[in-house]
Design a protein around this motif. Structure first.
Motif, PDB file in Angstrom:
ATOM      1  N   ARG A 253      13.447   3.507 -16.544  1.00 28.32           N
ATOM      2  CA  ARG A 253      14.413   3.338 -17.272  1.00 28.32           C
ATOM      3  C   ARG A 253      15.487   4.469 -16.961  1.00 28.32           C
ATOM      4  N   ILE A 254      17.099   4.290 -16.992  1.00 30.36           N
ATOM      5  CA  ILE A 254      17.807   5.681 -16.555  1.00 30.36           C
ATOM      6  C   ILE A 254      18.530   5.064 -17.217  1.00 30.36           C
ATOM      7  N   THR A 255      19.155   6.579 -17.836  1.00 31.43           N
ATOM      8  CA  THR A 255      20.574   6.513 -18.517  1.00 31.43           C
ATOM      9  C   THR A 255      21.880   7.460 -17.823  1.00 31.43           C
ATOM     10  N   ALA A 256      22.872   7.269 -17.779  1.00 32.89           N
ATOM     11  CA  ALA A 256      23.263   8.422 -16.574  1.00 32.89           C
ATOM     12  C   ALA A 256      24.887   7.576 -16.760  1.00 32.89           C
ATOM     13  N   ARG A 257      25.767   8.553 -16.076  1.00 34.03           N
ATOM     14  CA  ARG A 257      27.411   8.709 -16.062  1.00 34.03           C
ATOM     15  C   ARG A 257      27.398   8.761 -14.470  1.00 34.03           C
ATOM     16  N   PHE A 258      28.064   8.284 -13.970  1.00 32.89           N
ATOM     17  CA  PHE A 258      28.909   8.117 -12.749  1.00 32.89           C
ATOM     18  C   PHE A 258      29.761   8.820 -12.499  1.00 32.89           C
ATOM     19  N   ALA A 259      30.551   9.480 -12.312  1.00 35.61           N
ATOM     20  CA  ALA A 259      31.849   9.229 -11.194  1.00 35.61           C
ATOM     21  C   ALA A 259      32.633  10.143 -10.229  1.00 35.61           C
ATOM     22  N   GLY A 260      33.034   9.468  -9.791  1.00 38.77           N
ATOM     23  CA  GLY A 260      33.590   9.307  -8.763  1.00 38.77           C
ATOM     24  C   GLY A 260      34.731   8.876  -8.165  1.00 38.77           C
ATOM     25  N   THR A 261      34.917   8.519  -7.060  1.00 31.62           N
ATOM     26  CA  THR A 261      36.359   7.472  -6.101  1.00 31.62           C
ATOM     27  C   THR A 261      35.387   6.522  -5.544  1.00 31.62           C
TER      28      THR A 261
ATOM     29  N   ARG B  28       0.965  -1.116   0.429  1.00 27.96           N
ATOM     30  CA  ARG B  28      -0.349  -0.463  -0.191  1.00 27.96           C
ATOM     31  C   ARG B  28       0.926   1.232   0.450  1.00 27.96           C
ATOM     32  N   GLY B  29       0.043   2.504  -0.492  1.00 32.22           N
ATOM     33  CA  GLY B  29       1.010   3.494  -0.850  1.00 32.22           C
ATOM     34  C   GLY B  29       0.576   4.575  -1.831  1.00 32.22           C
ATOM     35  N   LEU B  30       1.399   5.931  -1.926  1.00 35.47           N
ATOM     36  CA  LEU B  30       1.395   6.914  -2.705  1.00 35.47           C
ATOM     37  C   LEU B  30       1.787   6.350  -3.709  1.00 35.47           C
ATOM     38  N   PRO B  31       1.182   6.195  -5.342  1.00 31.96           N
ATOM     39  CA  PRO B  31       1.625   6.169  -6.768  1.00 31.96           C
ATOM     40  C   PRO B  31       2.528   7.574  -7.037  1.00 31.96           C
ATOM     41  N   PHE B  32       4.004   7.434  -6.994  1.00 30.00           N
ATOM     42  CA  PHE B  32       5.014   8.304  -7.599  1.00 30.00           C
ATOM     43  C   PHE B  32       5.672   7.999  -8.787  1.00 30.00           C
ATOM     44  N   LEU B  33       6.402   9.473  -9.542  1.00 32.00           N
ATOM     45  CA  LEU B  33       6.359   8.999 -10.864  1.00 32.00           C
ATOM     46  C   LEU B  33       7.102  10.055 -10.123  1.00 32.00           C
ATOM     47  N   VAL B  34       8.807   9.897 -11.040  1.00 33.41           N
ATOM     48  CA  VAL B  34       9.719  11.043 -11.327  1.00 33.41           C
ATOM     49  C   VAL B  34      10.144  11.081 -13.245  1.00 33.41           C
ATOM     50  N   ALA B  35      10.038  12.065 -13.296  1.00 33.82           N
ATOM     51  CA  ALA B  35      10.784  12.039 -14.771  1.00 33.82           C
ATOM     52  C   ALA B  35      11.825  12.978 -15.347  1.00 33.82           C
ATOM     53  N   GLY B  36      12.517  13.258 -16.373  1.00 32.48           N
ATOM     54  CA  GLY B  36      12.928  13.871 -16.831  1.00 32.48           C
ATOM     55  C   GLY B  36      15.082  13.870 -16.286  1.00 32.48           C
TER      56      GLY B  36
ATOM     57  N   PRO C  78      32.062  -0.242  -2.046  1.00 30.81           N
ATOM     58  CA  PRO C  78      33.524   1.218  -1.990  1.00 30.81           C
ATOM     59  C   PRO C  78      33.296   1.929  -2.508  1.00 30.81           C
ATOM     60  N   VAL C  79      32.595   2.102  -3.136  1.00 26.69           N
ATOM     61  CA  VAL C  79      32.882   3.375  -4.343  1.00 26.69           C
ATOM     62  C   VAL C  79      31.479   4.832  -3.644  1.00 26.69           C
ATOM     63  N   SER C  80      32.011   5.986  -3.844  1.00 36.43           N
ATOM     64  CA  SER C  80      31.404   7.411  -3.758  1.00 36.43           C
ATOM     65  C   SER C  80      31.922   8.380  -4.913  1.00 36.43           C
ATOM     66  N   GLY C  81      30.186   9.017  -5.260  1.00 35.55           N
ATOM     67  CA  GLY C  81      30.199   9.697  -6.391  1.00 35.55           C
ATOM     68  C   GLY C  81      28.927  11.113  -6.803  1.00 35.55           C
ATOM     69  N   GLN C  82      28.894  11.028  -7.529  1.00 35.10           N
ATOM     70  CA  GLN C  82      27.576  11.829  -8.069  1.00 35.10           C
ATOM     71  C   GLN C  82      27.263  11.431  -9.439  1.00 35.10           C
ATOM     72  N   VAL C  83      25.772  10.892 -10.167  1.00 37.75           N
ATOM     73  CA  VAL C  83      25.925  10.838 -10.905  1.00 37.75           C
ATOM     74  C   VAL C  83      24.633  11.767 -12.165  1.00 37.75           C
ATOM     75  N   ASP C  84      25.156  11.924 -13.305  1.00 37.84           N
ATOM     76  CA  ASP C  84      24.588  12.257 -13.659  1.00 37.84           C
ATOM     77  C   ASP C  84      23.402  11.773 -14.879  1.00 37.84           C
ATOM     78  N   GLY C  85      22.887  12.380 -15.251  1.00 37.57           N
ATOM     79  CA  GLY C  85      22.446  11.460 -16.648  1.00 37.57           C
ATOM     80  C   GLY C  85      20.538  11.938 -16.898  1.00 37.57           C
ATOM     81  N   GLU C  86      19.213  11.193 -17.190  1.00 39.69           N
ATOM     82  CA  GLU C  86      18.293  11.239 -17.043  1.00 39.69           C
ATOM     83  C   GLU C  86      17.489   9.908 -16.887  1.00 39.69           C
TER      84      GLU C  86
END
Length: 327
Positions: free
Chosen positions: A53-61, A1-9, A29-37
């Motif tokens: 669906r997710i298309t992204a690029r990870f950059a970190g250490t 149960r719960g409310l439906p959510f939609l995230v796009a962009g 054992p990694v950390s960083g940031q993710v950019d994409g859509e």
């Protein structure tokens, strides 16, 4: 149960812990940031309802414990009811590449193919130190990796108790500062143990190993056929300087051959070893062969005896080791 959510962009600089948290991979054992859509829908706080669906690029250490190595690459992942289908997963450091394809499930069984290749395998050791079950083994045995390292295999099962099975090859391995040659074999890694099946060490030695991670366990086994291993390298790898006949071992040279069968690993080692020393030099004098069959005592690794005089046909070694014959 719960409310439906939609995230796009499009999204930028999303902390990687939030993305990996969706996959129940917060302990990576990694950390960083993710950019994409992407576009994702889900219900309430139930990760198993994620779809999109997710298309992204990870950059970190990698994390500080894993050496803080720069790492990054593209990701393209389809999601259906909490099952993540890895279409593109290609993370790289300057010398190491990790690829993945297949399914990772938030709940239920995963089926993920993994490939790992490195021209600087010491990076892999740095990452392994950040993996809790492996850290104490690395601390005790101080392994080293050199040259080219490759692994291909499969991650299966529930992510809380996954099973990693595959094939490993490393060009040069060592323990405690002693190089032992190349290693290859089948690997089975679980949260409880490490198994090596059909292992090859150096040019001619073969072994099978089952090593529990629990220090008090007694269910482990080692079966090995030894050939063409330099005894000085083996003694150093076994930390022979901690034993009371180190002064004798410094005067023994040659290549070990024979068989080892041990049980009770790691807490209560017992079994048998029958070893010969080919092309032997004892106290700097040539001997065609020195043999030393013996039974291994609890928590002692079987070891060959050394002659006390180069002209002796048989001699004693410390603490009741077998009386070897030098031919």
């Amino acid at each position: 149960r719960g409310l439906p959510f939609l995230v796009a962009g499009r999204f930028r600089e999303i902390p990687s812990r939030e993305v990996f948290g969706l996959l129940d991979l917060e302990t990576l054992p990694v950390s960083g940031q993710v950019d994409g859509e992407g576009e994702l829908t889900w219900i309430g706080a139930r990760a198993e309802t994620l779809t999109g669906r997710i298309t992204a690029r990870f950059a970190g250490t990698t994390t500080p414990l894993a050496g803080e190595l720069p790492i990054g690459g593209p990701l393209r992942i389809g999601v259906e009811e909490g099952r993540f289908q890895f279409e593109v997963f290609d993370l790289r450091t300057a010398a190491t590449r990790l690829g993945a394809s297949g399914t990772l499930a938030v709940r239920g069984d995963s089926d993920l193919a993994l490939t790992l290749a490195s021209d600087r395998p010491e990076e892999l050791l740095a990452v392994a130190r950040a993996v809790a079950p492996l850290a104490p083994l690395i601390e005790e045995y101080r392994p080293s990796l050199k040259g080219r390292a490759e692994f291909s295999g499969q991650l299966n099962g529930d992510l809380r108790t996954p099973l990693l099975r595959g094939r490993l090859r490393v060009e040069e391995v060592g323990l405690r500062g002693s190089g032992l040659g190349g290693i290859a074999g089948g690997i089975v890694l679980s949260k409880d143990s490490l198994r090596v099946e059909g292992g090859q060490l150096g040019t001619a030695s073969r072994f099978d190993l089952d090593l529990p991670f629990e220090p008090a366990a007694q269910s482990g086994r080692l079966s090995a056929t030894i050939a063409e291993l330099e005894i000085q390298r083996v003694l150093q790898a076994l930390d022979w300087q901690s034993l009371d006949w180190a002064e004798v071992s410094d005067e023994v040279e040659g290549q070990l051959t024979g068989k080892i069968d041990l049980t009770g690993l790691p807490a209560k080692i017992q079994g048998t070893a029958s070893l010969s020393l080919e092309r032997a030099r004892i106290l700097r004098q040539a001997a065609r062969r020195a043999t030393a069959p013996r039974r291994a005592a609890s928590r002692q690794v079987a070891r060959p005896a050394a002659a006390s005089h180069p002209a002796a046909s048989s001699a004693s070694a410390p603490r009741g080791a077998a009386r070897p014959a030098a031919a």
